[in-house]
Design a protein around this motif. Structure first.
Motif, mmCIF file in Angstrom:
data_model
loop_
_atom_site.group_PDB
_atom_site.id
_atom_site.type_symbol
_atom_site.label_atom_id
_atom_site.label_comp_id
_atom_site.label_asym_id
_atom_site.label_seq_id
_atom_site.Cartn_x
_atom_site.Cartn_y
_atom_site.Cartn_z
ATOM 1 N N MET A 80 22.812 39.155 27.512
ATOM 2 C CA MET A 80 21.913 38.235 26.795
ATOM 3 C C MET A 80 20.535 38.887 26.760
ATOM 4 N N ILE A 81 20.142 39.331 25.570
ATOM 5 C CA ILE A 81 18.919 40.117 25.439
ATOM 6 C C ILE A 81 18.048 39.515 24.346
ATOM 7 N N GLY A 82 16.748 39.497 24.599
ATOM 8 C CA GLY A 82 15.786 39.040 23.609
ATOM 9 C C GLY A 82 14.779 40.126 23.319
ATOM 10 N N VAL A 83 14.398 40.227 22.057
ATOM 11 C CA VAL A 83 13.367 41.178 21.636
ATOM 12 C C VAL A 83 12.272 40.356 20.975
ATOM 13 N N GLU A 84 11.120 40.284 21.627
ATOM 14 C CA GLU A 84 10.016 39.468 21.116
ATOM 15 C C GLU A 84 9.151 40.307 20.189
ATOM 16 N N LEU A 85 8.939 39.811 18.973
ATOM 17 C CA LEU A 85 8.160 40.521 17.969
ATOM 18 C C LEU A 85 6.820 39.832 17.746
ATOM 19 N N VAL A 86 5.774 40.645 17.619
ATOM 20 C CA VAL A 86 4.420 40.149 17.367
ATOM 21 C C VAL A 86 3.787 40.953 16.240
ATOM 22 N N ARG A 87 2.716 40.402 15.681
ATOM 23 C CA ARG A 87 1.949 41.163 14.698
ATOM 24 C C ARG A 87 1.287 42.318 15.451
ATOM 25 N N PRO A 88 1.446 43.544 14.984
ATOM 26 C CA PRO A 88 0.893 44.694 15.699
ATOM 27 C C PRO A 88 -0.591 44.510 16.031
ATOM 28 N N GLY A 89 -0.926 44.841 17.275
ATOM 29 C CA GLY A 89 -2.296 44.748 17.733
ATOM 30 C C GLY A 89 -2.715 43.357 18.186
ATOM 31 N N THR A 90 -1.772 42.400 18.150
ATOM 32 C CA THR A 90 -2.091 41.026 18.556
ATOM 33 C C THR A 90 -0.987 40.509 19.476
ATOM 34 N N ASP A 91 -1.179 39.292 19.953
ATOM 35 C CA ASP A 91 -0.126 38.596 20.695
ATOM 36 C C ASP A 91 0.458 37.470 19.855
ATOM 37 N N GLU A 92 0.181 37.482 18.542
ATOM 38 C CA GLU A 92 0.669 36.444 17.638
ATOM 39 C C GLU A 92 2.120 36.713 17.244
ATOM 40 N N ALA A 93 2.929 35.682 17.340
ATOM 41 C CA ALA A 93 4.333 35.792 16.935
ATOM 42 C C ALA A 93 4.416 36.241 15.481
ATOM 43 N N ASP A 94 5.455 36.986 15.168
ATOM 44 C CA ASP A 94 5.625 37.502 13.808
ATOM 45 C C ASP A 94 6.981 37.080 13.237
ATOM 46 N N ARG A 96 7.911 36.569 10.194
ATOM 47 C CA ARG A 96 8.340 37.328 9.000
ATOM 48 C C ARG A 96 9.020 38.637 9.393
ATOM 49 N N ALA A 97 8.455 39.305 10.368
ATOM 50 C CA ALA A 97 9.077 40.542 10.838
ATOM 51 C C ALA A 97 10.445 40.253 11.441
ATOM 52 N N ALA A 98 10.543 39.165 12.216
ATOM 53 C CA ALA A 98 11.833 38.805 12.814
ATOM 54 C C ALA A 98 12.877 38.560 11.730
ATOM 55 N N ALA A 99 12.485 37.849 10.670
ATOM 56 C CA ALA A 99 13.412 37.589 9.560
ATOM 57 C C ALA A 99 13.814 38.893 8.881
ATOM 58 N N GLY A 117 11.300 28.989 19.433
ATOM 59 C CA GLY A 117 10.506 27.809 19.106
ATOM 60 C C GLY A 117 10.194 27.738 17.630
ATOM 61 N N HIS A 118 9.043 27.139 17.324
ATOM 62 C CA HIS A 118 8.688 26.913 15.924
ATOM 63 C C HIS A 118 8.428 28.199 15.153
ATOM 64 N N ASP A 119 8.053 29.256 15.834
ATOM 65 C CA ASP A 119 7.715 30.491 15.126
ATOM 66 C C ASP A 119 8.885 31.450 14.967
ATOM 67 N N THR A 120 9.970 31.221 15.638
ATOM 68 C CA THR A 120 11.193 32.036 15.568
ATOM 69 C C THR A 120 10.906 33.531 15.435
ATOM 70 N N SER A 121 10.254 34.074 16.443
ATOM 71 C CA SER A 121 9.872 35.487 16.391
ATOM 72 C C SER A 121 10.616 36.342 17.408
ATOM 73 N N ALA A 122 11.586 35.782 18.079
ATOM 74 C CA ALA A 122 12.347 36.562 19.058
ATOM 75 C C ALA A 122 13.756 36.795 18.520
#
Length: 151
Positions: A80-94, A96-99, A117-122
């Motif tokens: 069970m592995i998760g890859v958390e994606l953020v906007r480069p240079g920030t800690d903001e969930a991304d 669109r990149a996840a999609a 959660g609501h941002d579905t970035s992982a």
């Protein structure tokens, strides 16, 4: 076959007057299927396989993620592995990149999920416990291409 059960302390379970509180409570057929499944799991050491192959997969994905600006963290246990994606240079969930990664992986033949959660970035990776090293390497290569096409 769907199977389920409920476990709780006696003082909680003993206060219920229902015959069943589980949607997927057992019938004789589902119990036989569940027992066969547990037998197979133990006989083929699928938990050990998940630990070994999952460890290799986690290492590989961490190495890939370390070189990409949008990968904040690769975490997991076993398979069970998760890859958390953020906007480069920030800690903001991304999200669109996840999609994008999700679709690129699918186009490459790899089905994974996403959440967070609501941002579905992982990205969520949860292959079967019987995954082989070769299959893990193939999936990791597809996911790496999908991530690189995004970042």
């Amino acid at each position: 076959m769907a199977i389920g059960g409920v476990i709780a302390r006696a003082e909680i379970m003993n206060c219920l007057d229902a015959n069943s509180i589980s949607t997927f409570g057992g019938t004789q057929i589902t119990m036989a299927a569940g027992l066969a499944n547990l037998g197979y799991l133990l006989e083929h050491d699928l938990q050990g396989n998940a630990r070994r192959v999952g460890g290799l997969l986690l290492e590989r994905l961490r190495a890939v993620g370390a070189g990409l600006p949008g990968v904040r963290e690769v975490r997991g246990r076993g398979l069970m592995i998760g890859v958390e994606l953020v906007r480069p240079g920030t800690d903001e969930a991304d999200p669109r990149a996840a999609a994008h990664v999700l679709e690129a992986a699918r186009d490459g033949g790899l089905l994974i999920g996403k959440g967070g959660g609501h941002d579905t970035s992982a990205l969520r990776i949860a292959p079967p416990l019987s995954l082989t090293v070769a299959e893990a390497e193939e999936g990791a290569a597809i996911l790496e291409r999908a991530l690189r096409s995004t970042y």
